[in-house]
Write a protein that holds these residues in place. Structure first.
Motif, short mmCIF file in Angstrom:
data_model
loop_
_atom_site.label_atom_id
_atom_site.label_comp_id
_atom_site.label_asym_id
_atom_site.label_seq_id
_atom_site.Cartn_x
_atom_site.Cartn_y
_atom_site.Cartn_z
N LEU A 131 1.26 -1.74 -0.25
CA LEU A 131 0.20 -0.17 -0.06
C LEU A 131 1.05 1.51 0.17
O LEU A 131 0.80 2.58 -0.30
CB LEU A 131 -0.97 0.06 1.34
CG LEU A 131 -1.90 -1.00 0.91
CD1 LEU A 131 -2.75 -0.58 2.27
CD2 LEU A 131 -2.61 -0.61 0.06
N LYS A 132 1.97 1.23 0.91
CA LYS A 132 3.65 2.53 0.82
C LYS A 132 3.79 2.61 -0.11
O LYS A 132 4.32 3.46 -1.36
CB LYS A 132 3.72 1.82 2.13
CG LYS A 132 4.33 2.77 1.96
CD LYS A 132 5.67 3.57 3.98
CE LYS A 132 5.18 4.70 4.34
NZ LYS A 132 6.05 4.23 5.39
N PHE A 133 4.04 1.48 -0.73
CA PHE A 133 5.64 1.29 -2.05
C PHE A 133 4.88 1.18 -3.10
O PHE A 133 5.82 1.06 -4.29
CB PHE A 133 6.90 0.54 -1.55
CG PHE A 133 7.18 1.92 -0.23
CD1 PHE A 133 7.68 2.83 -0.44
CD2 PHE A 133 7.12 0.49 1.09
CE1 PHE A 133 7.52 3.30 0.67
CE2 PHE A 133 8.24 0.58 2.11
CZ PHE A 133 8.47 2.51 1.79
N GLY A 134 3.89 0.06 -3.66
CA GLY A 134 3.36 -0.73 -4.71
C GLY A 134 3.83 -1.72 -4.75
O GLY A 134 4.50 -2.14 -3.89
N ILE A 135 3.81 -2.65 -5.93
CA ILE A 135 4.44 -3.95 -6.25
C ILE A 135 5.56 -3.97 -6.08
O ILE A 135 6.63 -3.38 -7.20
CB ILE A 135 3.27 -4.64 -7.69
CG1 ILE A 135 1.67 -4.07 -7.67
CG2 ILE A 135 4.03 -5.86 -7.82
CD1 ILE A 135 1.29 -5.14 -6.41
N PRO A 136 6.10 -4.90 -5.33
CA PRO A 136 7.86 -5.43 -5.30
C PRO A 136 8.14 -5.87 -6.28
O PRO A 136 7.36 -7.09 -7.32
CB PRO A 136 7.57 -5.93 -3.97
CG PRO A 136 6.77 -5.70 -3.20
CD PRO A 136 5.50 -5.78 -4.25
N LYS A 137 9.12 -6.15 -6.48
CA LYS A 137 10.43 -7.21 -7.54
C LYS A 137 9.85 -8.64 -6.23
O LYS A 137 10.93 -8.62 -5.15
CB LYS A 137 10.74 -7.48 -7.29
CG LYS A 137 12.33 -8.47 -8.10
CD LYS A 137 13.50 -7.91 -8.43
CE LYS A 137 13.67 -9.10 -9.82
NZ LYS A 137 15.62 -8.62 -9.37
N PHE A 138 9.57 -9.52 -6.55
CA PHE A 138 9.88 -11.00 -5.79
C PHE A 138 11.32 -11.85 -5.53
O PHE A 138 11.77 -12.09 -6.61
CB PHE A 138 8.72 -11.97 -5.96
CG PHE A 138 8.62 -13.05 -5.36
CD1 PHE A 138 8.86 -13.86 -3.89
CD2 PHE A 138 9.20 -14.49 -5.94
CE1 PHE A 138 8.61 -14.63 -3.54
CE2 PHE A 138 9.43 -15.59 -5.35
CZ PHE A 138 9.27 -15.79 -4.19
N ASN A 139 12.10 -11.83 -5.42
CA ASN A 139 12.57 -12.75 -4.77
C ASN A 139 13.19 -14.09 -3.85
O ASN A 139 12.67 -14.30 -2.93
CB ASN A 139 14.97 -11.70 -4.22
CG ASN A 139 14.37 -10.65 -4.66
OD1 ASN A 139 14.62 -10.02 -5.78
ND2 ASN A 139 13.65 -9.91 -4.12
N ASN A 140 13.32 -15.43 -4.88
CA ASN A 140 13.96 -15.99 -3.60
C ASN A 140 15.66 -17.09 -4.21
O ASN A 140 15.49 -17.37 -4.84
CB ASN A 140 12.68 -17.35 -4.40
CG ASN A 140 12.65 -18.49 -3.56
OD1 ASN A 140 13.00 -18.99 -2.90
ND2 ASN A 140 11.83 -19.36 -4.39
N ASP A 141 15.33 -16.94 -3.19
CA ASP A 141 17.31 -17.12 -3.62
C ASP A 141 17.62 -18.96 -2.39
O ASP A 141 18.73 -19.48 -2.87
CB ASP A 141 18.58 -16.13 -2.67
CG ASP A 141 18.22 -16.54 -0.88
OD1 ASP A 141 17.46 -17.08 -0.24
OD2 ASP A 141 18.47 -15.80 -0.27
N GLY A 142 16.77 -19.57 -2.35
CA GLY A 142 16.34 -20.95 -1.95
C GLY A 142 16.42 -20.84 -0.61
O GLY A 142 15.71 -22.24 -0.29
N LEU A 143 16.90 -20.42 -0.02
CA LEU A 143 16.47 -19.91 1.85
C LEU A 143 15.42 -19.14 2.12
O LEU A 143 14.93 -19.95 3.35
CB LEU A 143 18.27 -19.83 1.67
CG LEU A 143 19.56 -20.67 1.41
CD1 LEU A 143 20.44 -20.21 2.36
CD2 LEU A 143 19.62 -21.92 2.20
#
Length: 221
Positions: free
Chosen positions: A71-83
């Motif tokens: 709501l504050k910053f908008g849609i983020p980028k999703f990150n998944n480093d496996g951990l």
């Protein structure tokens, strides 16, 4: 150019970043900018990022907090480093204050190994002579040994445990009086205590390969 001098604080992923102790977020940021104001041709960050990490042990409601941040910053980028999953937002210079405000949420969350919310800054710059404000010559001739790392750079990561990672490339082919005095002054103004073990002088071989050798700046006269 057949030689240059470097200082490397290894990337955070390799465990070689310098810890910044118990200084506040603003102290860490301000001290880094003060160093750049003195020795660099710019203090404007190449990238400013806020990262929110999921709870390692489900000690806080990740998605409830995510909703607030979206709501504050908008849609983020999703990150998944496996951990550990995380979500990130890129900020502009005008939004730095909002980034520091967001860090206050860390006080409400349980501990994660990577922190919970981190504010990071990446600066790419050229060195200047602080006495003349002129850019040190021949920096464009220093080779980029890793295409992912531009000469020179500082990466500052601010969270409950803050750290700084650097790659400093100096266009010095010798260690005369000016070069030694410059490096010793630079060391005094860095926002962390540099390790004498991380200085290297790089020499270009006859086959065109760059070979590093350790150098102790403090013992050179």
């Amino acid at each position: 150019m057949d030689k240059f001098i470097s200082y490397e604080g290894l990337p955070i992923n390799y465990g070689g970043a310098h810890s910044l102790g118990k200084k506040t977020a603003l102290e860490n940021y301000n001290q880094t900018v003060q160093f750049l104001n003195r020795f660099a041709d710019t203090n404007k960050a190449s990238q400013i990022e806020v990262v929110f990490y999921q709870s390692e042990k489900k000690e806080y409601n990740t998605f409830k907090l995510m909703a607030k941040l979206i709501l504050k910053f908008g849609i983020p980028k999703f990150n998944n480093d496996g951990l550990l999953k995380s979500w990130s937002w890129i900020f502009s210079e005008n939004e730095i204050e909002k980034g520091f405000e967001t860090l206050k949420l860390n006080a409400e969350l349980s501990e994660n190994s990577k922190g919970f919310i981190a504010l990071s800054f990446l600066w790419n710059f050229s060195f200047i002579d602080p006495k003349t404000n002129q850019i040190l010559p021949n920096q464009e001739k220093i080779p980029e040994l890793d295409f992912r790392i531009k000469n020179s750079r500082i990466y500052l990561r601010i969270s409950n445990k803050s750290s700084i990672s650097v790659w400093l490339a100096l266009p010095f082919e010798k260690l005369g009086k000016f070069e030694v005095e410059y490096i010793n002054e630079l060391k005094c103004h860095l926002p962390f205590k540099p390790s004498e073990k991380h200085w290297r002088i790089w020499k270009k071989s006859e086959k065109g390969n760059w070979i590093p050798n350790k150098i102790e700046i403090k013992n050179v006269v």
